[in-house]
Design an enzyme around this catalytic site. Structure first.
Site, mmCIF file in Angstrom:
data_model
loop_
_atom_site.group_PDB
_atom_site.id
_atom_site.type_symbol
_atom_site.label_atom_id
_atom_site.label_comp_id
_atom_site.label_asym_id
_atom_site.label_seq_id
_atom_site.Cartn_x
_atom_site.Cartn_y
_atom_site.Cartn_z
ATOM 1 N N ASP A 58 16.201 56.064 63.013
ATOM 2 C CA ASP A 58 16.793 56.836 61.858
ATOM 3 C C ASP A 58 17.846 58.056 62.642
ATOM 4 O O ASP A 58 17.409 58.813 63.634
ATOM 5 C CB ASP A 58 15.732 57.689 61.232
ATOM 6 C CG ASP A 58 16.036 58.716 60.235
ATOM 7 O OD1 ASP A 58 17.078 58.583 59.451
ATOM 8 O OD2 ASP A 58 15.596 59.895 60.139
ATOM 9 N N THR A 91 22.561 58.830 57.972
ATOM 10 C CA THR A 91 22.871 59.771 58.898
ATOM 11 C C THR A 91 23.680 59.072 60.026
ATOM 12 O O THR A 91 24.509 59.866 60.754
ATOM 13 C CB THR A 91 21.600 60.468 59.393
ATOM 14 O OG1 THR A 91 20.658 59.022 59.403
ATOM 15 C CG2 THR A 91 20.913 61.261 58.506
ATOM 16 N N THR A 92 23.525 57.732 60.472
ATOM 17 C CA THR A 92 23.876 57.140 61.439
ATOM 18 C C THR A 92 25.610 57.024 60.988
ATOM 19 O O THR A 92 26.352 57.368 62.001
ATOM 20 C CB THR A 92 23.205 55.798 61.807
ATOM 21 O OG1 THR A 92 21.916 55.923 61.783
ATOM 22 C CG2 THR A 92 23.746 55.309 63.032
ATOM 23 N N ASP A 395 13.677 57.932 53.707
ATOM 24 C CA ASP A 395 14.906 57.583 53.596
ATOM 25 C C ASP A 395 15.149 56.672 52.105
ATOM 26 O O ASP A 395 15.810 57.205 51.410
ATOM 27 C CB ASP A 395 15.549 56.783 54.495
ATOM 28 C CG ASP A 395 15.990 57.529 55.786
ATOM 29 O OD1 ASP A 395 15.854 58.911 55.703
ATOM 30 O OD2 ASP A 395 16.647 57.041 56.675
#
Length: 544
Positions: A58, A91-92, A395
């Site tokens: 994550d 997020t990545t 998530d």
């Protein structure tokens, strides 16, 4: 000393040096998370200063645990946290896009294009891109039904540890989110996913995780003599000690007669007893407190046949209070200075039972009055796995919630990025202003997502991205080929397919936010052209 140079205590770097340095720092952060993007992304193992190990995929978690020193790179770390708070997933991608935008902008500045024109170009490109997503690429969820929610959850989990069992977990997640559906005062339908409690228990396999209707507290009853179940339950939520009341610190009592001491002790014991009697008189048969209950007090609860639970976590108490309609009480004192407990402070639930899950006793609150609380019980082999499952489910829960609230989805697997890239490149050629170059670079840098996806999958990136762009170009130029706009990558086979039909979808809102946040972050860093690091003043340290 030359007059033009003011006496600054510290290092001053300005112009191109600073920009290059900032961009390098952001590239470094981007490269760390790059390999963890996508369904075949790899995991990172982080060991902190006391030797605790976290294994995660994550982006937000990875960046939070890296203690980043560089001020510009910190912006990217905060960016990932913001995305985590706002959307919950993606997020990545945010960090990767921001780093790529910066790299391209830096090249433009080197070619004598002023940062201001780049910034306005980026802003324009972002606005156009968001508009294009909402008008052309987004599909309403109603057309796709419940399956689309499951597919969203599966897409979100595909890059995580539990991707093997994603069918099973996606259904769990969708059920959990739909169970906590509620309508607020304004008549909007909300899905408060904070009300979903995730409990982690060792043992069995991940497939044995299940959904429990009711809120689970990770603590047992305070004493063995208490009943195992109470129905219907009236719940008191307390935020103070039910122990023998001690004198306040610094209170001095002068006693002339030793027999008085015994009376003081007796009174201290009686005060707690009176408090408990007030609780029970109001009708409470389940008492949750965040502090302790001592043995003497437990005796009264056991006699009354009530369940008391001590040392409940504060946030658990808040959730229980919200779900059951109770009021969390932090003191019994009322306006008049007496101690009272009104039965209107009690919450209601159908039953409260203690069950054993794995090796722990868990108190379950079932059939709560206000919102329906649900708990996900995760089973797994070891702590690292459970923690990673927890993050993956968080998530997925966020994604399903966003899909339900915004009702629009887009195709995943690099489809949106490729479509935007083609569209923005065309847009750039129609502009005669300076922004043209910046928009073209913006379009190029969006392709980083499909490129990284295919590189991580050990496929030929150049060929796949070229094919993908060809499809999207056709989709946008020929009116009868509109359906090609949801073509994305299939990373298992290494080919291009229609991802809407294949069930690889994400909420449109997630993509829009990714673009907005990444552009804003890139602009923030691009604006900096001077960095002054102040040196600590040595002379003062010596005097302290």
């Amino acid at each position: 000393m030359a007059i033009g140079n003011p006496d600054i205590l510290g290092d001053r770097q300005s112009g191109q040096d600073v920009r290059t340095q900032n961009v390098m720092a952001c590239q470094a952060v981007g490269n760390i998370v790059k390999t963890s993007l996508g369904p075949v992304g790899l995991d990172k193992m982080l060991v902190d200063d006391i030797g605790d190990v976290t294994i995660t995929n994550d982006g937000a978690t990875i960046l939070k645990m890296l203690e980043v020193e560089h001020p510009a790179a910190k912006v990217l770390v905060e960016l990932a946290e913001l995305q985590d708070r706002e959307v919950g997933d993606g997020t990545t991608s945010v960090v990767i896009i921001a780093a790529e935008l910066l790299k391209r902008a830096n090249d433009l500045v080197r070619n004598k294009i002023h940062p201001t024109s780049i910034i306005s170009g980026y802003r324009l490109a972002m606005r156009e891109a968001c508009k294009y997503i909402e008008e052309k690429l987004a599909v309403k969820v109603e057309k796709l039904g419940k399956d689309s929610l499951v597919n969203c959850a599966k897409t979100s989990m595909s890059s995580k540890l539990i991707s093997g069992d994603s069918d099973f977990f996606a259904n769990l997640v969708v059920e959990a989110v739909q169970a906590c559906k509620m309508t607020n005062a304004r008549g909007e339908i909300k899905y408060p996913i904070k009300g979903i409690n995730i409990l982690k228990a060792h043992g069995k396999s991940a497939k044995d995780s299940y959904l429990l209707k009711g809120y689970a507290l990770n603590t047992g009853r305070a004493a063995q003599g208490m009943p195992m179940r109470v129905a219907p339950a009236r719940i008191a939520c307390l935020d103070f000690n039910l122990q023998k009341t001690k004198m306040q610190m610094g209170v001095q009592v002068l006693v002339s007669d030793p027999r008085e001491l015994e009376k003081i002790r007796q009174r201290e014991a009686d005060m707690t007893k009176e408090r408990i009697e007030k609780l029970l008189k109001a009708g409470a048969n389940v008492v949750l407190t965040t502090k302790g209950i001592d043995d003497m007090a437990l005796k009264y609860f056991v006699e009354a046949g009530a369940i008391a639970v001590r040392r409940v976590r504060k946030e658990d108490l808040r959730h229980v209070a919200k779900a059951t309609g109770a009021t969390a009480v932090s003191t019994f004192a009322d306006m008049e200075g007496d101690e009272t407990f009104d039965s209107s402070f009690l919450g209601h639930a159908d039953e409260v039972v203690e069950e054993r899950i794995a090796d722990d006793d868990v108190v379950m609150i079932k059939g709560t009055k206000n919102s329906s609380a649900v708990s996900l019980i995760l089973r797994g082999a070891n702590d690292y796995m459970l923690d990673e499952m927890d993050r993956a489910l968080h998530d997925a829960l966020c994604i399903v919630k966003r899909t339900l609230e915004s009702n629009t989805v887009v195709a995943g697997g690099g489809a949106v990025e490729a479509a935007l890239s083609v569209y923005l490149e065309y847009l750039a050629t129609t502009l005669g202003s300076r922004e043209q170059l910046a928009i073209a670079e913006f379009a190029e840098s969006l392709l980083i997502i499909p490129k990284v996806l295919s590189v991580n999958a050990a496929k030929d990136a150049t060929e796949l991205v070229a094919k993908l762009r060809a499809y999207h170009h056709t989709a946008q130029t020929k009116a009868d080929k509109k359906h090609l706009s949801s073509m994305g990558l299939d990373l298992v086979k290494g080919s291009v397919r229609n991802n809407l039909e294949a069930g690889v979808i994400e909420p449109a809102m997630s993509k829009v936010k990714i673009l907005q946040f990444a552009t804003e972050a890139a602009i923030t860093i691009l604006r900096i052209d001077d960095m002054i690091k102040l040196v600590k003043d040595e002379s003062q340290d010596g005097q302290d």
